[in-house]
Design a protein around this motif. Sequence first.
Motif, PDB file in Angstrom:
ATOM      1  N   GLN A 279       0.755  -1.411  -0.036  1.00 17.33           N
ATOM      2  CA  GLN A 279       0.087  -0.158  -0.026  1.00 17.33           C
ATOM      3  C   GLN A 279       0.702   1.009   0.057  1.00 17.33           C
ATOM      4  O   GLN A 279       2.149   1.171   0.418  1.00 17.33           O
TER       5      GLN A 279
ATOM      6  N   THR B 161       2.710   4.394   1.148  1.00 15.11           N
ATOM      7  CA  THR B 161       3.006   5.167   2.586  1.00 15.11           C
ATOM      8  C   THR B 161       3.786   6.246   2.443  1.00 15.11           C
ATOM      9  O   THR B 161       4.319   6.239   1.160  1.00 15.11           O
TER      10      THR B 161
ATOM     11  N   ARG C  47      -5.184  10.727  -0.206  1.00 15.93           N
ATOM     12  CA  ARG C  47      -4.934  10.349   1.376  1.00 15.93           C
ATOM     13  C   ARG C  47      -3.931   9.292   1.544  1.00 15.93           C
ATOM     14  O   ARG C  47      -4.122   8.075   0.594  1.00 15.93           O
ATOM     15  N   ILE C  48      -3.117   9.383   2.227  1.00 15.12           N
ATOM     16  CA  ILE C  48      -1.892   8.504   2.577  1.00 15.12           C
ATOM     17  C   ILE C  48      -1.941   8.038   4.041  1.00 15.12           C
ATOM     18  O   ILE C  48      -1.752   8.976   4.843  1.00 15.12           O
ATOM     19  N   GLN C  49      -2.014   6.880   4.264  1.00 13.98           N
ATOM     20  CA  GLN C  49      -2.050   6.439   5.740  1.00 13.98           C
ATOM     21  C   GLN C  49      -2.955   7.235   6.628  1.00 13.98           C
ATOM     22  O   GLN C  49      -2.754   7.779   7.617  1.00 13.98           O
ATOM     23  N   GLY C  50      -4.203   7.741   6.187  1.00 14.75           N
ATOM     24  CA  GLY C  50      -5.214   8.400   6.950  1.00 14.75           C
ATOM     25  C   GLY C  50      -4.940   9.926   6.852  1.00 14.75           C
ATOM     26  O   GLY C  50      -5.708  10.635   7.453  1.00 14.75           O
ATOM     27  N   LYS C  51      -4.036  10.490   6.268  1.00 15.32           N
ATOM     28  CA  LYS C  51      -3.735  11.462   6.189  1.00 15.32           C
ATOM     29  C   LYS C  51      -3.854  12.313   4.979  1.00 15.32           C
ATOM     30  O   LYS C  51      -3.769  11.653   4.100  1.00 15.32           O
TER      31      LYS C  51
END
Length: 253
Positions: free
Chosen positions: A151, A153, A232-236
Amino acid sequence: MHSHSHHMLLLVLLTAMSTTECFTSKPPLLSRSITSNSRLHATTLDGQTIRGPITPLSNFILVRNKDTLTATEGGILLPDQVKERPTEGEVIAAGPGCINPNTNKLITNPVSAGYNVLYGKFVGTPLEYNEEPVTMIRDDDLLLYYTGNVQMTLENVNPVRGYILVELSKNKMETSSGIVVAETTMRDYEQCEGKVVKCGEGRMSSEGTLCPVPFRVGEMVKFKDYAGNDVRIQGKDYSLVKMTDTLCSFDEE
């Protein structure tokens, strides 16, 4: 005696013919089997059988879209395609690059087969390749890339050449009377400011060389309205911005 020799000669001829028939009858069966298997694994493009895999030309890139899911605030899973976010995919094949018309220099493709990429949502030409939906895009449509069957990151993503990855500032606004408006109220506000967290290699010149990157990781930038590509990467939440769309850079207090 003569009759006995005649019978022996006839027996030899029949044996030879039988042996020859055994050897000559197998290749057609083997050939039919190979033909049948080749039809089962035939390469198709938009429903038509073609001879072998397709080869993208110039700076074109053949991409297989990824079916990723994103959770809403209520926990409901929605396809990423529902939202106006860039599309994630895997490179099936890529051309060598394009020739600059002014210098005749080759501008190489930044990715190759096996790379995972992010590109604009409404770009490219949709195709059906081997009964699978794919998209043919250009290298100019790419936003970032990463390698490996993993995924996205912050550590493994790389903005493409002339892009920077910006961590968006939190939405907040203070009225003239000093009242701070809640972040949820500003959800639809288009952010155009943030901190640089990653930089591409630099813009490619007409000579096929990379120009120096005018930014450094950690500094703040402002960019044109609606110039960013939200991801959106790792929820941010981040934005991929062209270096040419940035207005200024500054350091935080």
